[in-house]
Design a protein around this motif. Structure first.
Motif, PDB file in Angstrom:
ATOM      1  N   GLN A  63       3.974 -22.474  -2.894  1.00 34.20           N
ATOM      2  CA  GLN A  63       3.057 -22.790  -4.046  1.00 34.20           C
ATOM      3  C   GLN A  63       2.793 -21.724  -4.822  1.00 34.20           C
ATOM      4  O   GLN A  63       2.703 -21.746  -6.026  1.00 34.20           O
ATOM      5  N   TYR A  64       2.462 -20.555  -4.329  1.00 36.45           N
ATOM      6  CA  TYR A  64       2.286 -19.272  -4.871  1.00 36.45           C
ATOM      7  C   TYR A  64       3.391 -18.746  -5.758  1.00 36.45           C
ATOM      8  O   TYR A  64       3.087 -18.171  -7.007  1.00 36.45           O
ATOM      9  N   ILE A  67       3.782 -20.882  -8.808  1.00 36.49           N
ATOM     10  CA  ILE A  67       2.682 -20.433  -9.607  1.00 36.49           C
ATOM     11  C   ILE A  67       2.993 -19.085 -10.360  1.00 36.49           C
ATOM     12  O   ILE A  67       2.748 -18.824 -11.633  1.00 36.49           O
ATOM     13  N   ASP A  70       5.803 -19.707 -13.133  1.00 35.91           N
ATOM     14  CA  ASP A  70       5.394 -20.394 -14.170  1.00 35.91           C
ATOM     15  C   ASP A  70       4.469 -19.742 -14.969  1.00 35.91           C
ATOM     16  O   ASP A  70       4.648 -19.455 -16.375  1.00 35.91           O
ATOM     17  N   ALA A 122      -5.340 -21.160  -5.396  1.00 33.79           N
ATOM     18  CA  ALA A 122      -3.915 -21.769  -5.822  1.00 33.79           C
ATOM     19  C   ALA A 122      -4.490 -22.947  -7.277  1.00 33.79           C
ATOM     20  O   ALA A 122      -3.853 -23.180  -8.156  1.00 33.79           O
ATOM     21  N   ALA A 123      -5.527 -23.669  -6.743  1.00 36.08           N
ATOM     22  CA  ALA A 123      -5.975 -24.842  -7.747  1.00 36.08           C
ATOM     23  C   ALA A 123      -6.600 -24.038  -9.023  1.00 36.08           C
ATOM     24  O   ALA A 123      -6.103 -24.599  -9.942  1.00 36.08           O
ATOM     25  N   GLU A 126      -3.488 -23.139 -10.783  1.00 31.49           N
ATOM     26  CA  GLU A 126      -2.931 -23.889 -11.683  1.00 31.49           C
ATOM     27  C   GLU A 126      -3.483 -24.783 -12.721  1.00 31.49           C
ATOM     28  O   GLU A 126      -2.945 -25.085 -13.745  1.00 31.49           O
ATOM     29  N   ASN A 127      -4.886 -24.722 -12.825  1.00 32.45           N
ATOM     30  CA  ASN A 127      -5.852 -25.284 -13.847  1.00 32.45           C
ATOM     31  C   ASN A 127      -5.603 -24.101 -14.840  1.00 32.45           C
ATOM     32  O   ASN A 127      -5.400 -24.636 -16.232  1.00 32.45           O
ATOM     33  N   LEU A 129      -2.859 -22.598 -15.595  1.00 34.90           N
ATOM     34  CA  LEU A 129      -1.562 -22.767 -15.956  1.00 34.90           C
ATOM     35  C   LEU A 129      -1.414 -23.892 -17.016  1.00 34.90           C
ATOM     36  O   LEU A 129      -0.922 -23.954 -18.178  1.00 34.90           O
ATOM     37  N   ARG A 130      -2.153 -24.959 -16.515  1.00 36.62           N
ATOM     38  CA  ARG A 130      -2.200 -26.148 -17.540  1.00 36.62           C
ATOM     39  C   ARG A 130      -2.816 -25.766 -18.718  1.00 36.62           C
ATOM     40  O   ARG A 130      -2.272 -26.138 -19.862  1.00 36.62           O
TER      41      ARG A 130
END
Length: 315
Positions: A63-64, A67, A70, A122-123, A126-127, A129-130
């Motif tokens: 996952q990392y 990330i 991205d 991680a969450a 990802e936030n 990133l969005r």
């Protein structure tokens, strides 16, 4: 009779002792078997727990890594649009630091608390990133709109430049036409001579005796021209002898001027105010020496352009 019955109780006690010992051994063996089974189950459960932790760790690392990829993509997109990406570089560094920590965990040491902490981080990444993707999408949209607007403006500017060039060319053509149309013209050009006694003589054939000529008199009218502005005009006369040289003397008003980009001599000059009334103009020139015999030419100029010409002959 009493001596024959005494061994039986001893035998019975021995049997009972053996049975009791067997039962104890069976009990111990049963307990040990039970304990081995429990230990096996614990080992299996521990192995399953370790395996589950390892799976969670691998998933978290993947996952990392995703990330990080991205964030690097976003950094490249932002750089391609000429924008600063300092915040993205800081986020990539933070993700790299977490990856180092994740990869440092030994097998089975990734605790539930650590799982929860890295999952929350991680969450959060990802936030971010969005939100950044939304900003990049808006920036791309704005850039496309700006590019379209700039392209439109350039097209308009090119059209305007073409129009201005066309107008300038048209104005230049018009100016040239006006300049040509506004040129003066000398009409009714006549040549006379004046002798030493100040007597004038005209001849329709423009033929005179050279020895009697003291001065040459040239008269003409400036033709009407409604295009020519009413202003001061410079008129030059060139008196050209038979050998092709123009008479020129500074003391009598001679000088030089430009004809078609070349310097030429003029014999006499005068300034007049053109009033579009067919006004008369005259030149009287005294050479101060004997005139050559042969065909002489009179050329009249204004603004570097010939406005009239005639000839006369001295015999």
């Amino acid at each position: 009779m009493e001596q024959n019955q005494s061994p039986e109780p001893k035998n019975n006690n021995r049997v009972l002792l053996i049975v009791a010992l067997i039962l104890v051994l069976l009990g111990i063996n049963g307990f040990l078997f039970y304990m081995n089974q429990q230990k096996g189950k614990q080992n299996e459960q521990l192995t399953a727990t370790v395996k589950e932790k390892d799976i969670k760790l691998e998933e978290q690392i993947k996952q990392y890594e995703a990330i990080k990829a991205d964030f690097e993509r976003q950094s490249q997109e932002v750089q391609a649009m000429g924008q600063a990406n300092d915040s993205l570089e800081a986020r990539i560094a933070a993700v790299n630091a977490d990856l180092i920590k994740l990869r440092s965990f030994r097998a089975g040491s990734f605790s539930i608390a650590e799982q929860r902490r890295f999952k929350e981080r991680a969450a959060n990444f990802e936030n971010q990133l969005r939100k950044k993707d939304e900003e990049i999408a808006q920036l791309k949209s704005d850039n496309e709109a700006l590019y379209t607007e700039t392209t439109t403006l350039k097209e308009r500017q090119n059209k305007l430049t073409d129009t201005i060039t066309t107008i300038a060319r048209t104005n230049q053509d018009l100016s040239e036409k006006v300049a040509i149309a506004s040129r003066l013209q000398a009409e009714n050009i006549r040549v006379g001579v004046i002798n030493s006694r100040n007597k004038e003589k005209d001849d329709d054939d423009n033929e005179f005796k050279a020895k009697r000529v003291e001065k040459v008199k040239v008269t003409f009218n400036l033709a009407r021209n409604d295009v020519a502005p009413k202003e001061t005009k410079e008129i030059m006369m060139r008196l050209i002898e038979p050998d092709g040289s123009a008479l020129y003397n500074l003391s009598t008003g001679g000088g030089t001027f430009m004809i078609d980009g070349s310097e030429a001599f003029y014999t006499a000059k005068q300034d007049i105010v053109y009033d579009n009334t067919r006004q008369p103009v005259q030149f009287i020139y005294a050479k101060g020496a004997a005139y050559k015999t042969g065909l002489h030419t009179v050329e009249l100029y204004s603004g570097g352009v010939m406005i009239g010409k005639t000839t006369f002959t001295l015999k």
